[in-house]
Design an enzyme around this catalytic site. Structure first.
Site, PDB file in Angstrom:
ATOM      1  N   SER A   1       0.675  -1.440   0.106  1.00 11.77           N
ATOM      2  CA  SER A   1      -0.049   0.022   0.030  1.00 11.77           C
ATOM      3  C   SER A   1       0.875   1.186   0.029  1.00 11.77           C
ATOM      4  O   SER A   1       0.358   2.423  -0.162  1.00 11.77           O
ATOM      5  CB  SER A   1      -0.966   0.001   1.269  1.00 11.77           C
ATOM      6  OG  SER A   1      -0.190  -0.127   2.376  1.00 11.77           O
TER       7      SER A   1
ATOM      8  N   HIS B   1      -2.688  -3.172  -6.338  1.00 10.10           N
ATOM      9  CA  HIS B   1      -3.049  -2.707  -4.935  1.00 10.10           C
ATOM     10  C   HIS B   1      -4.678  -2.924  -4.894  1.00 10.10           C
ATOM     11  O   HIS B   1      -5.138  -2.061  -5.165  1.00 10.10           O
ATOM     12  CB  HIS B   1      -2.587  -1.221  -4.680  1.00 10.10           C
ATOM     13  CG  HIS B   1      -2.968  -0.767  -3.185  1.00 10.10           C
ATOM     14  ND1 HIS B   1      -3.242   0.459  -2.747  1.00 10.10           N
ATOM     15  CD2 HIS B   1      -2.842  -1.574  -2.044  1.00 10.10           C
ATOM     16  CE1 HIS B   1      -3.452   0.438  -1.614  1.00 10.10           C
ATOM     17  NE2 HIS B   1      -3.344  -0.570  -0.866  1.00 10.10           N
TER      18      HIS B   1
ATOM     19  N   GLU C   1      -5.679  -0.577  -7.675  1.00 11.76           N
ATOM     20  CA  GLU C   1      -4.505   0.364  -8.489  1.00 11.76           C
ATOM     21  C   GLU C   1      -3.431  -0.441  -8.908  1.00 11.76           C
ATOM     22  O   GLU C   1      -2.963  -1.233  -8.345  1.00 11.76           O
ATOM     23  CB  GLU C   1      -3.971   1.307  -7.357  1.00 11.76           C
ATOM     24  CG  GLU C   1      -4.924   2.177  -6.774  1.00 11.76           C
ATOM     25  CD  GLU C   1      -4.393   3.052  -5.527  1.00 11.76           C
ATOM     26  OE1 GLU C   1      -4.421   4.345  -5.614  1.00 11.76           O
ATOM     27  OE2 GLU C   1      -3.786   2.235  -4.847  1.00 11.76           O
TER      28      GLU C   1
ATOM     29  N   ASN D   1      -4.009   6.162  -0.992  1.00 14.05           N
ATOM     30  CA  ASN D   1      -3.338   6.288   0.238  1.00 14.05           C
ATOM     31  C   ASN D   1      -2.800   7.695   0.372  1.00 14.05           C
ATOM     32  O   ASN D   1      -2.704   8.290   1.716  1.00 14.05           O
ATOM     33  CB  ASN D   1      -2.403   5.192   0.693  1.00 14.05           C
ATOM     34  CG  ASN D   1      -3.277   3.925   1.061  1.00 14.05           C
ATOM     35  OD1 ASN D   1      -4.292   4.112   1.624  1.00 14.05           O
ATOM     36  ND2 ASN D   1      -2.652   2.971   1.017  1.00 14.05           N
TER      37      ASN D   1
HETATM   38  N1  CAA Z   1     -15.213  -9.593   3.536  1.00 13.71           N
HETATM   39  C1  CAA Z   1     -16.048  -9.877   2.648  1.00 13.71           C
HETATM   40  N2  CAA Z   1     -17.385  -9.145   2.666  1.00 13.71           N
HETATM   41  C2  CAA Z   1     -17.556  -8.409   3.400  1.00 13.71           C
HETATM   42  C3  CAA Z   1     -16.596  -8.052   4.490  1.00 13.71           C
HETATM   43  C4  CAA Z   1     -15.348  -8.774   4.564  1.00 13.71           C
HETATM   44  N3  CAA Z   1     -14.442  -8.398   5.761  1.00 13.71           N
HETATM   45  N4  CAA Z   1     -17.372  -6.877   5.539  1.00 13.71           N
HETATM   46  C5  CAA Z   1     -18.683  -6.808   4.780  1.00 13.71           C
HETATM   47  N5  CAA Z   1     -18.701  -7.367   3.819  1.00 13.71           N
HETATM   48  C6  CAA Z   1     -19.871  -7.561   2.905  1.00 13.71           C
HETATM   49  C7  CAA Z   1     -21.039  -8.120   3.364  1.00 13.71           C
HETATM   50  O1  CAA Z   1     -20.934  -9.479   3.366  1.00 13.71           O
HETATM   51  C8  CAA Z   1     -22.077  -7.395   2.655  1.00 13.71           C
HETATM   52  O2  CAA Z   1     -22.273  -7.930   1.534  1.00 13.71           O
HETATM   53  P1  CAA Z   1     -23.910  -7.911   0.692  1.00 13.71           P
HETATM   54  O3  CAA Z   1     -24.039  -6.322   0.424  1.00 13.71           O
HETATM   55  O4  CAA Z   1     -23.433  -8.623  -0.543  1.00 13.71           O
HETATM   56  O5  CAA Z   1     -24.938  -8.394   1.607  1.00 13.71           O
HETATM   57  C9  CAA Z   1     -21.511  -6.078   2.400  1.00 13.71           C
HETATM   58  O6  CAA Z   1     -20.220  -6.095   2.416  1.00 13.71           O
HETATM   59  C10 CAA Z   1     -21.964  -4.851   3.455  1.00 13.71           C
HETATM   60  O7  CAA Z   1     -21.641  -5.238   5.075  1.00 13.71           O
HETATM   61  P2  CAA Z   1     -22.557  -5.102   5.884  1.00 13.71           P
HETATM   62  O8  CAA Z   1     -23.919  -4.929   5.754  1.00 13.71           O
HETATM   63  O9  CAA Z   1     -22.084  -6.346   6.973  1.00 13.71           O
HETATM   64  O10 CAA Z   1     -21.560  -3.867   6.600  1.00 13.71           O
HETATM   65  P3  CAA Z   1     -21.825  -2.309   5.962  1.00 13.71           P
HETATM   66  O11 CAA Z   1     -22.912  -2.098   5.036  1.00 13.71           O
HETATM   67  O12 CAA Z   1     -21.419  -1.573   7.442  1.00 13.71           O
HETATM   68  O13 CAA Z   1     -20.325  -2.353   5.070  1.00 13.71           O
HETATM   69  C11 CAA Z   1     -18.102  -2.229   4.448  1.00 13.71           C
HETATM   70  C12 CAA Z   1     -19.148  -2.949   5.587  1.00 13.71           C
HETATM   71  C13 CAA Z   1     -18.073  -2.782   3.398  1.00 13.71           C
HETATM   72  C14 CAA Z   1     -16.616  -2.544   5.506  1.00 13.71           C
HETATM   73  C15 CAA Z   1     -18.379  -0.672   4.662  1.00 13.71           C
HETATM   74  O14 CAA Z   1     -18.320  -0.050   6.129  1.00 13.71           O
HETATM   75  C16 CAA Z   1     -17.230  -0.010   4.078  1.00 13.71           C
HETATM   76  O15 CAA Z   1     -17.275   0.264   2.544  1.00 13.71           O
HETATM   77  N6  CAA Z   1     -16.156   0.794   4.726  1.00 13.71           N
HETATM   78  C17 CAA Z   1     -15.032   1.411   4.045  1.00 13.71           C
HETATM   79  C18 CAA Z   1     -14.044   0.308   3.761  1.00 13.71           C
HETATM   80  C19 CAA Z   1     -12.988   1.111   3.198  1.00 13.71           C
HETATM   81  O16 CAA Z   1     -12.890   2.300   3.119  1.00 13.71           O
HETATM   82  N7  CAA Z   1     -12.137   0.171   2.701  1.00 13.71           N
HETATM   83  C20 CAA Z   1     -10.426   0.656   2.064  1.00 13.71           C
HETATM   84  C21 CAA Z   1      -9.634   0.919   3.080  1.00 13.71           C
HETATM   85  S1  CAA Z   1      -8.127   1.394   2.569  1.00 13.71           S
HETATM   86  C22 CAA Z   1      -7.354   0.030   2.204  1.00 13.71           C
HETATM   87  O17 CAA Z   1      -7.663  -1.034   1.960  1.00 13.71           O
HETATM   88  C23 CAA Z   1      -5.939   0.476   1.507  1.00 13.71           C
HETATM   89  C24 CAA Z   1      -4.782   0.431   2.231  1.00 13.71           C
HETATM   90  O18 CAA Z   1      -3.853   0.129   1.693  1.00 13.71           O
HETATM   91  C25 CAA Z   1      -4.897   0.628   3.788  1.00 13.71           C
END
Ligand code: CAA
Length: 285
Positions: A119, A140, A152, A190
């Site tokens: 990342s 990424h 990415e 990031n």
């Molecule tokens: N793995 C797989 N699927 C998952 C999951 C996981 N860990 N967590 C949630 N899901 C799925 C659920 O199964 C659900 O699927 P369906 O719609 O098909 O039923 C969907 O995601 C929505 O989940 P929930 O209803 O349980 O929960 P939510 O609506 O609160 O969503 C979330 C959870 C998807 C994590 C949402 O909160 C979100 O998008 N958060 C932001 C995440 C983000 O910004 N990620 C990027 C981080 S930065 C990065 O990764 C880069 C780096 O280098 C640091």
């Protein structure tokens, strides 16, 4: 692109997510971890997600069998020898990543393209340690991999066009949308996200508002799925601190530097969801 077999080194949260979407797209996946128990943990995680999807009517038992049937596991890097593409998703540390790439370089066929899911580390720093500098890219993915649409795809000054195009085609073939980026610290996401998260921690530390208010402000005011402190807990406080440090090292600008509260929390072991406590308490969930 004529990829059939994809190697994935590191079967933690990111590696197992990448394995899941790759296997679901029909590729044969060989996942490698150092220890058998980590491989079993990764497989259990994938199985659990697939069971949830079946419960919700979003997948079938056949889909589950297909994904799991396409994944084999190993503790030996040599078992990735005939992979067309190897994606590394191990700890964010060049001292860990480089020896792995060196060993893969010896083991894999010359045509194999190497990719790192880093990342924030330099793709160039890893590529120059191998004999396939022109076939080395960044891929990424974002967490959770099965949900987040973006990949990415990163090129260095040495990456050749054919390898870059193949990497883009691969990411699209597993259902992702590609943003192309140069090998610059933090790429696109990031570079913009981490200073925002660090700033939110700094203002929380300064008493601007409560953590809930800061998170609600960004969720309700900007339609973000998570507020910045919640998102820091989700990604891991140590990861954000570490990426901030790498960016500070690269750009020498104070807004990348970790605020004292972040450092103290990491020191205390409050790493976010994975440790049961970060800005919020997850111990009862
Ligand atoms: N793995 C797989 N699927 C998952 C999951 C996981 N860990 N967590 C949630 N899901 C799925 C659920 O199964 C659900 O699927 P369906 O719609 O098909 O039923 C969907 O995601 C929505 O989940 P929930 O209803 O349980 O929960 P939510 O609506 O609160 O969503 C979330 C959870 C998807 C994590 C949402 O909160 C979100 O998008 N958060 C932001 C995440 C983000 O910004 N990620 C990027 C981080 S930065 C990065 O990764 C880069 C780096 O280098 C640091």
């Amino acid at each position: 692109m004529n990829f059939k077999k994809i190697g994935i080194v590191g079967f933690g949260q990111m590696g197992s997510g990448i394995a899941q979407v790759t296997a679901a797209a029909g590729y044969k996946v060989v996942a490698r971890e150092e220890k058998e128990e980590l491989l079993q943990k990764g497989l259990k995680g994938i199985e659990k997600l697939l069971d949830k999807a079946i419960e919700k009517g979003k997948a079938t038992a056949d889909d589950k069998a297909k994904v799991l049937g396409n994944i084999s596991t190993t503790t030996k890097l040599e078992d990735l020898a005939d992979c067309d593409l190897v994606i590394e998703a191990v700890t964010e540390n060049l001292e860990v990543k480089i020896p792995i790439f060196k060993a893969l370089d010896k083991a894999c066929k010359p045509e194999t393209i190497f990719a790192s899911n880093t990342s924030s580390l330099s793709i160039t720093d890893m590529a120059v340690e191998t004999s396939r500098r022109s076939r080395f890219v960044g891929l990424h993915f974002f967490n959770p991999v099965p949900v987040m649409k973006l990949v990415e795809v990163v090129h260095t000054v040495m990456t050749d066009d054919a390898a870059f195009k193949d990497a883009i085609a691969f990411a699209e073939s597993v259902g992702k949308v590609v943003v192309r980026a140069k090998d610059s610290c933090g790429f696109v996401v990031n570079l913009l996200l981490v200073p925002y998260l660090i700033d939110a921690i700094r203002w929380y530390e300064n008493g601007l508002a409560t953590k809930e208010e800061i998170d609600n402000a960004m969720k309700l005011g900007c339609a973000h799925p998570m507020g910045p402190l919640e998102l820091t807990d989700f990604i891991g406080l140590d990861t954000i601190m570490y990426i901030g440090e790498i960016m500070f090292e690269e750009f020498r600008q104070p807004h990348y530097a970790a605020p004292p509260l972040l450092k103290r929390m990491v020191k205390a072991g409050y790493l976010g969801r994975k440790s049961g406590r970060g800005f919020y308490d997850y111990s009862k969930k």
